[in-house]
Design a protein around this motif. Sequence first.
Motif, PDB file in Angstrom:
ATOM      1  N   UNK A   1       0.825  -1.214   0.000  1.00 46.21           N
ATOM      2  CA  UNK A   1       0.000   0.000   0.000  1.00 46.21           C
ATOM      3  C   UNK A   1       0.857   1.261   0.000  1.00 46.21           C
ATOM      4  N   UNK A   2       1.994   1.236   0.741  1.00 48.60           N
ATOM      5  CA  UNK A   2       2.863   2.419   0.760  1.00 48.60           C
ATOM      6  C   UNK A   2       3.487   2.667  -0.609  1.00 48.60           C
ATOM      7  N   UNK A   3       3.766   1.599  -1.346  1.00 52.06           N
ATOM      8  CA  UNK A   3       4.293   1.763  -2.708  1.00 52.06           C
ATOM      9  C   UNK A   3       3.238   2.420  -3.594  1.00 52.06           C
ATOM     10  N   UNK A   4       1.978   2.021  -3.403  1.00 56.87           N
ATOM     11  CA  UNK A   4       0.902   2.583  -4.219  1.00 56.87           C
ATOM     12  C   UNK A   4       0.762   4.076  -3.947  1.00 56.87           C
ATOM     13  N   UNK A   5       0.632   4.470  -2.673  1.00 59.56           N
ATOM     14  CA  UNK A   5       0.394   5.903  -2.454  1.00 59.56           C
ATOM     15  C   UNK A   5       1.654   6.741  -2.672  1.00 59.56           C
ATOM     16  N   UNK A   6       2.850   6.144  -2.560  1.00 58.99           N
ATOM     17  CA  UNK A   6       4.062   6.888  -2.893  1.00 58.99           C
ATOM     18  C   UNK A   6       4.114   7.194  -4.384  1.00 58.99           C
ATOM     19  N   UNK A   7       3.752   6.222  -5.215  1.00 56.33           N
ATOM     20  CA  UNK A   7       3.703   6.464  -6.658  1.00 56.33           C
ATOM     21  C   UNK A   7       2.549   7.392  -7.024  1.00 56.33           C
ATOM     22  N   UNK A   8       1.442   7.306  -6.275  1.00 58.90           N
ATOM     23  CA  UNK A   8       0.316   8.217  -6.507  1.00 58.90           C
ATOM     24  C   UNK A   8       0.746   9.663  -6.244  1.00 58.90           C
ATOM     25  N   UNK A   9       1.444   9.878  -5.143  1.00 56.25           N
ATOM     26  CA  UNK A   9       1.942  11.223  -4.833  1.00 56.25           C
ATOM     27  C   UNK A   9       2.895  11.691  -5.926  1.00 56.25           C
TER      28      UNK A   9
ATOM     29  N   UNK B   1       4.403   3.309  11.213  1.00 58.00           N
ATOM     30  CA  UNK B   1       3.755   3.659   9.949  1.00 58.00           C
ATOM     31  C   UNK B   1       4.296   4.978   9.400  1.00 58.00           C
ATOM     32  N   UNK B   2       4.531   5.922  10.288  1.00 60.82           N
ATOM     33  CA  UNK B   2       5.045   7.231   9.859  1.00 60.82           C
ATOM     34  C   UNK B   2       6.436   7.082   9.257  1.00 60.82           C
ATOM     35  N   UNK B   3       7.308   6.346   9.930  1.00 58.67           N
ATOM     36  CA  UNK B   3       8.671   6.162   9.444  1.00 58.67           C
ATOM     37  C   UNK B   3       8.681   5.380   8.133  1.00 58.67           C
ATOM     38  N   UNK B   4       7.850   4.345   8.046  1.00 61.91           N
ATOM     39  CA  UNK B   4       7.793   3.561   6.809  1.00 61.91           C
ATOM     40  C   UNK B   4       7.307   4.405   5.641  1.00 61.91           C
ATOM     41  N   UNK B   5       6.267   5.203   5.856  1.00 57.35           N
ATOM     42  CA  UNK B   5       5.725   6.022   4.776  1.00 57.35           C
ATOM     43  C   UNK B   5       6.754   7.037   4.282  1.00 57.35           C
ATOM     44  N   UNK B   6       7.429   7.690   5.210  1.00 55.52           N
ATOM     45  CA  UNK B   6       8.441   8.674   4.813  1.00 55.52           C
ATOM     46  C   UNK B   6       9.575   8.012   4.045  1.00 55.52           C
ATOM     47  N   UNK B   7      10.023   6.835   4.522  1.00 54.14           N
ATOM     48  CA  UNK B   7      11.115   6.137   3.850  1.00 54.14           C
ATOM     49  C   UNK B   7      10.706   5.677   2.454  1.00 54.14           C
ATOM     50  N   UNK B   8       9.453   5.234   2.303  1.00 51.13           N
ATOM     51  CA  UNK B   8       9.012   4.736   0.993  1.00 51.13           C
ATOM     52  C   UNK B   8       8.879   5.866  -0.015  1.00 51.13           C
ATOM     53  N   UNK B   9       8.365   7.017   0.413  1.00 51.88           N
ATOM     54  CA  UNK B   9       8.255   8.158  -0.502  1.00 51.88           C
ATOM     55  C   UNK B   9       9.642   8.589  -0.969  1.00 51.88           C
ATOM     56  N   UNK B  10      10.590   8.611  -0.040  1.00 49.61           N
ATOM     57  CA  UNK B  10      11.964   8.976  -0.414  1.00 49.61           C
ATOM     58  C   UNK B  10      12.556   7.957  -1.378  1.00 49.61           C
ATOM     59  N   UNK B  11      12.235   6.674  -1.190  1.00 47.74           N
ATOM     60  CA  UNK B  11      12.777   5.647  -2.074  1.00 47.74           C
ATOM     61  C   UNK B  11      12.188   5.742  -3.475  1.00 47.74           C
TER      62      UNK B  11
ATOM     63  N   UNK C   1       6.023  15.310  10.849  1.00 49.00           N
ATOM     64  CA  UNK C   1       5.437  16.104  11.924  1.00 49.00           C
ATOM     65  C   UNK C   1       4.906  15.137  12.970  1.00 49.00           C
ATOM     66  N   UNK C   2       5.594  15.092  14.096  1.00 43.69           N
ATOM     67  CA  UNK C   2       5.208  14.164  15.168  1.00 43.69           C
ATOM     68  C   UNK C   2       5.889  14.597  16.456  1.00 43.69           C
ATOM     69  N   UNK C   3       5.077  14.828  17.468  1.00 43.68           N
ATOM     70  CA  UNK C   3       5.612  15.227  18.780  1.00 43.68           C
ATOM     71  C   UNK C   3       6.543  16.416  18.619  1.00 43.68           C
ATOM     72  N   UNK C   4       7.836  16.220  18.987  1.00 38.71           N
ATOM     73  CA  UNK C   4       8.767  17.346  18.923  1.00 38.71           C
ATOM     74  C   UNK C   4       9.252  17.635  17.509  1.00 38.71           C
ATOM     75  N   UNK C   5       9.027  16.727  16.580  1.00 33.89           N
ATOM     76  CA  UNK C   5       9.456  16.957  15.198  1.00 33.89           C
ATOM     77  C   UNK C   5       8.390  17.795  14.479  1.00 33.89           C
TER      78      UNK C   5
ATOM     79  N   UNK D   1       6.373  16.800   0.661  1.00 35.41           N
ATOM     80  CA  UNK D   1       5.468  15.805   1.252  1.00 35.41           C
ATOM     81  C   UNK D   1       5.636  15.844   2.764  1.00 35.41           C
ATOM     82  N   UNK D   2       4.498  15.911   3.476  1.00 33.34           N
ATOM     83  CA  UNK D   2       4.510  15.906   4.940  1.00 33.34           C
ATOM     84  C   UNK D   2       3.876  14.600   5.418  1.00 33.34           C
ATOM     85  N   UNK D   3       4.610  13.856   6.226  1.00 31.24           N
ATOM     86  CA  UNK D   3       4.076  12.650   6.856  1.00 31.24           C
ATOM     87  C   UNK D   3       3.857  12.986   8.327  1.00 31.24           C
ATOM     88  N   UNK D   4       2.594  12.944   8.764  1.00 35.71           N
ATOM     89  CA  UNK D   4       2.269  13.471  10.091  1.00 35.71           C
ATOM     90  C   UNK D   4       1.495  12.470  10.929  1.00 35.71           C
ATOM     91  N   UNK D   5       1.673  12.601  12.235  1.00 40.22           N
ATOM     92  CA  UNK D   5       0.903  11.824  13.207  1.00 40.22           C
ATOM     93  C   UNK D   5      -0.464  12.469  13.377  1.00 40.22           C
TER      94      UNK D   5
END
Length: 646
Positions: free
Chosen positions: A40-48, A69-79, A89-93, A101-105
């Motif tokens: 699924x992350x490959x699909x939405x990364x290519x969609x973006x 999930x946040x870390x995986x999504x960010x890594x997949x978009x970068x790949x 965007x999460x807690x102190x980040x 692209x913003x991957x947020x909690x």
Amino acid sequence: MTTNPFAPRPYQREAIAALRQGWAAGSNRLAVVLPTGAGKTVVFSNLISECLPQLRGQRALVLAHREELIEQAAAKVRAVRPDLRVGIVKAERNEHRDVDVIVASVQTLAVEKRRQAIRDIGMVIVDECHHAAARTYMDVLEHFGAWRGVPVAGFTATMTRTDGGLAEVWQGVAYTLDILDMISDGHLCDVRGKRITVDTLDLDKVRTRGGDLVDGQLGRALEDSGALDAIARAYVDHAPDRPGVVFTPTVATAQAAAESLRAVGIKAAPVWGAMGRDERRETLTQYAAGDVQVLTNCMVLTEGFDAPHTSCIVVARPTKSPGLYVQMVGRGLRPAPGKTDALLLDVMGSATRHKLASMVDLTARELAPAEEGKSLREVAEEAAVAAERRQLAARVEAEEINLFGSSAVRWLRTPAGVWFIRVANDQVLFLARVPETRLYRMRRWTTAGGIEAPRDDTARPLAEALAWLEEQAKRSGLQRARRTRSPVADEPAVSEAARAVPTPRPQGRPGQHCGRRRRPDRYRSRVVRPRLAHPARRVNARTCRYQVRAHHPSHHTTQEQTMTDRIDRALAAHDLETELLGGCGICDTEHWEMCEACGKCRCSTHESCARPAPERPGVAECPASVSTATASPAKTVHWRCCPASR
């Protein structure tokens, strides 16, 4: 030439195309349902990647609810797109400035101040979108324009939520793919189920809340019943070399399950939500390296856990939710080198009133409960074969009813569904359908000799077989096969199978005179009651006046009823299916001329066929008689299909 490892597969490209078509058609909140492991992350990364150039400077926002999930999504978009700037965007980040692209909690953006700081969002992706009916998700989606036309795509493995509300968020499912399709195409491993039945586990004492079993009560029931020790023994018996994951209802149960596994020599470690981040990461690293064979967890690894080498899943958390069940089992279905299938160990009580999810709930197809040890693919293939048989039977039934109902000859039917013509009191001709086909073979049955086959034993389509047998019936001196319209005195009811045969509606109105006199009693045995869709009940014996009785079936005479039962018994004893599939029951040669002397097939390998035919007074040498392969030329036998031998 190098290939992009994250280039979308054909089904992933279809999902992207379906989303974009749905958005173009006016529905902006659409979901995609893909099995766990479908990428699924490959699909939405290519969609973006495809949609960003069309956003006119606006950015894409990806929402998730767990750190993994946040870390995986960010890594997949970068790949997929190394040239894009991706922020988290999460807690102190708070990496939302100067990124594409913003991957947020979603928990972080539930704070109004944090979401107000993020601007210029032209597209929203929701990972694990079956959570989107929660108030936190609704507030975030509303803020970023989900109900004002901003394109929103949700991705999940199961579009179910025990407390409902998903229809308020998602306008429809743009694309879905069944887990069986993924298994058939080799994108996921097949799964084989095994039940761990614990006789002392009483799930009936566990209450239901929110549509599923209460976690605390379920955990105590598992611990008190000794189910955890049974799980450990079952793991040693069935999966001693498999890396696996055990799902439990509580943290205490996960820790106790790990202790039980270690007691039998299995290296196991528990993980849970409140566990320290570094400690949990270290435990998962040990599992990936093979230093830990089994992970036990309290519903932490249902989402965002990616370990393709996992080949055993233990569901020690019985559930009534098919969605949760899919999330758990899906962790073990990703393919990996050397991995052929996944083993599913399902913990069950001896009996329960609860309707619990099982292996067949992994697919949307209607499947019967799986037999012990069978894989999901095997169960599905058996169900497909059974469905094809039912469809064939329905087509054959419709064709039979149409042809036999319109025939000029009176066809009858046995309770087992065999169509036949009564030639004489002790003889019938009938059609036997070749199994798994729409072809028929002709047979004769007599009270003295049983079932016989003709010399020309060719399988024919129904219309041709029907015409051929009717012609044989006429040549055989047909006595009762012709239809008439003459009434007969009251007769007993027909079998249930014969009642289903539709027949022409009688002429005239209810209560109208039939227009002919009663025949003398001496002719009554030669006439046949008319086959009426709504047979009449005689009101006046003298005037032969009839009244139509609605929904009352046509029926056989007493002799016909007895004959149908004897035909069915003879067919059951004869093993007709074996014969029609190409063997005579003694050898594999296809010749069905029946020997009058021995009552067997004429076959060069049958020594019994060497006996001569018994003498028959008044029967000269028959031109149709045939010498057997082992008999002398002077000794001939009369085949039962020979008219002179009757």
